[in-house]
Structure formats: structure tokens, C-alpha cells
Write a protein that holds these residues in place. Structure first.
Motif, short mmCIF file in Angstrom:
data_model
loop_
_atom_site.label_atom_id
_atom_site.label_comp_id
_atom_site.label_asym_id
_atom_site.label_seq_id
_atom_site.Cartn_x
_atom_site.Cartn_y
_atom_site.Cartn_z
N THR A 269 0.77 -1.25 -0.14
CA THR A 269 0.01 -0.11 -0.02
C THR A 269 0.76 1.36 0.16
OG1 THR A 269 -1.96 1.10 0.93
CG2 THR A 269 -0.16 0.16 2.62
N GLY A 270 0.43 2.35 -0.28
CA GLY A 270 1.02 3.79 -0.59
C GLY A 270 2.04 3.84 -1.50
N VAL A 271 2.21 3.00 -2.49
CA VAL A 271 3.10 3.34 -3.53
C VAL A 271 2.59 4.19 -4.47
CG1 VAL A 271 4.46 2.05 -5.38
CG2 VAL A 271 3.72 0.76 -3.34
N ARG A 272 3.08 5.23 -4.52
CA ARG A 272 2.46 6.66 -5.19
C ARG A 272 3.79 6.96 -6.33
NH1 ARG A 272 3.76 7.92 -0.13
NH2 ARG A 272 5.30 9.77 -0.04
N ILE A 273 3.12 7.81 -7.43
CA ILE A 273 3.83 8.37 -8.42
C ILE A 273 3.22 9.82 -8.58
CG2 ILE A 273 2.98 7.62 -10.21
CD1 ILE A 273 5.66 7.35 -11.31
N THR A 274 3.98 10.75 -8.89
CA THR A 274 3.50 12.12 -9.33
C THR A 274 4.14 12.49 -10.64
OG1 THR A 274 3.20 13.00 -7.03
CG2 THR A 274 3.08 14.56 -8.86
N PRO A 275 3.39 12.08 -11.61
CA PRO A 275 3.72 12.60 -12.87
C PRO A 275 4.19 14.19 -13.20
CG PRO A 275 1.88 11.08 -13.00
CD PRO A 275 2.13 11.76 -11.66
#
Length: 158
Positions: free
Chosen positions: A93-99
């Protein structure tokens, strides 16, 4: 007469300032959203005794190539999770990316290594043929939540 000119100039300056503030707010209103991923990974077998499962989750954003009006830029975010011996599933959980931009393609790559000390006993990768495995998707599909609550099956890596 001289005072009237100053009033008109002052009104134009105020109008230009207000126009600039409105435009800058519109630009920031369309800021790129952070895309989150979460789910459960199912291993083909339970993690053997005295071993740990090390799960690596990569979320990749890739902009359009320059020939299609993009930058060709690529961002990779990686997170690692561990499982215990005897477990067959690992939650992430909590794997994130901001393109950088609200376009391009988002993909997910999941790998798992079963380790006994420093030695790798087995390697697994996400089963791309499974219907639940996410295929590369557009930015809009990813923002809509298509990378949340995944149920991923793993298969032996060659």
C-alpha cells in the motif's frame, strides 16, 4: 485632465494584475495529481521456512515521445515490502507517483525474491497473462483508481 490619465492608467494596471492572478490560479488548478497503488500479491507457494519474501513494486510514468508532442521523460518510483515465512500473500500500500504532466502512460511492475540470508532462493514476477494484472494505462485511467485494491498473481521468473 492630468488626473484623468492617471486614473485610466491605474485602472489598466489593476485589470492586468487581476488578469495575471486569475491565469496563474487556473494554471495551478490543473496541477498533476499523485497516483496511488495498493493491493495483495499472491505467491505460487508459501514462503519456505527460515526465508523471507522481498516484494518490489515499481510504478512507472512515461510521457509521450517528442515525435508525438511529449518530452519522452520517464519517472520510476519503487517501494519494497517484506513477507514472513509461511505466508503466501503480501499486501502493499502507499506506492505512489506524481507525473510531470497529466498525460502519458502509467505501468506497474511487481517482482518478488525469496531470500534465505543473502542468498536468493526463488524469483517471481507478476503474471502478465492474468486478467487481474494491470496493463499499461493512460494517466486518466490511473487517476480514476485503476491501480488500487489490486489482486496480483505471481509466476516463476525465468
Amino acid at each position: 485632465m492630468f488626473t484623468g490619465q492617471k486614473t485610466r492608467i491605474f485602472k489598466k494596471m489593476v485589470a492586468v494584475t487581476i488578469f495575471g492572478l486569475v491565469c496563474s490560479n487556473l494554471i495551478f488548478a490543473q496541477a498533476v495529481q499523485t497516483i496511488y497503488s495498493s493491493g495483495t500479491v499472491y505467491l505460487p507457494d508459501v514462503c519456505p521456512q527460515s526465508c523471507i519474501a522481498v516484494l518490489t513494486v515499481n510504478v512507472v510514468w512515461k510521457d509521450f515521445p517528442a515525435s508525438q508532442g511529449g518530452t519522452g521523460r520517464k519517472i520510476v518510483e519503487e517501494a519494497t515490502f517484506t513477507g514472513k515465512e509461511g505466508e503466501r500473500e503480501i499486501k502493499f500500500t502507499g506506492v505512489r507517483i506524481t507525473p510531470s504532466f497529466f498525460r502519458g502512460e502509467i505501468s506497474l511492475n511487481v517482482q518478488c525474491e525469496i531470500k534465505k540470508g543473502d542468498m536468493v532462493v526463488a524469483r517471481f514476477k507478476m503474471d502478465g497473462e492474468d486478467a487481474n494484472s494491470p496493463k499499461p494505462m493512460s494517466y486518466n485511467e490511473a487517476v480514476a483508481g485503476n491501480l488500487l485494491n489490486l489482486k496480483l498473481k505471481m509466476k516463476a521468473a525465468e
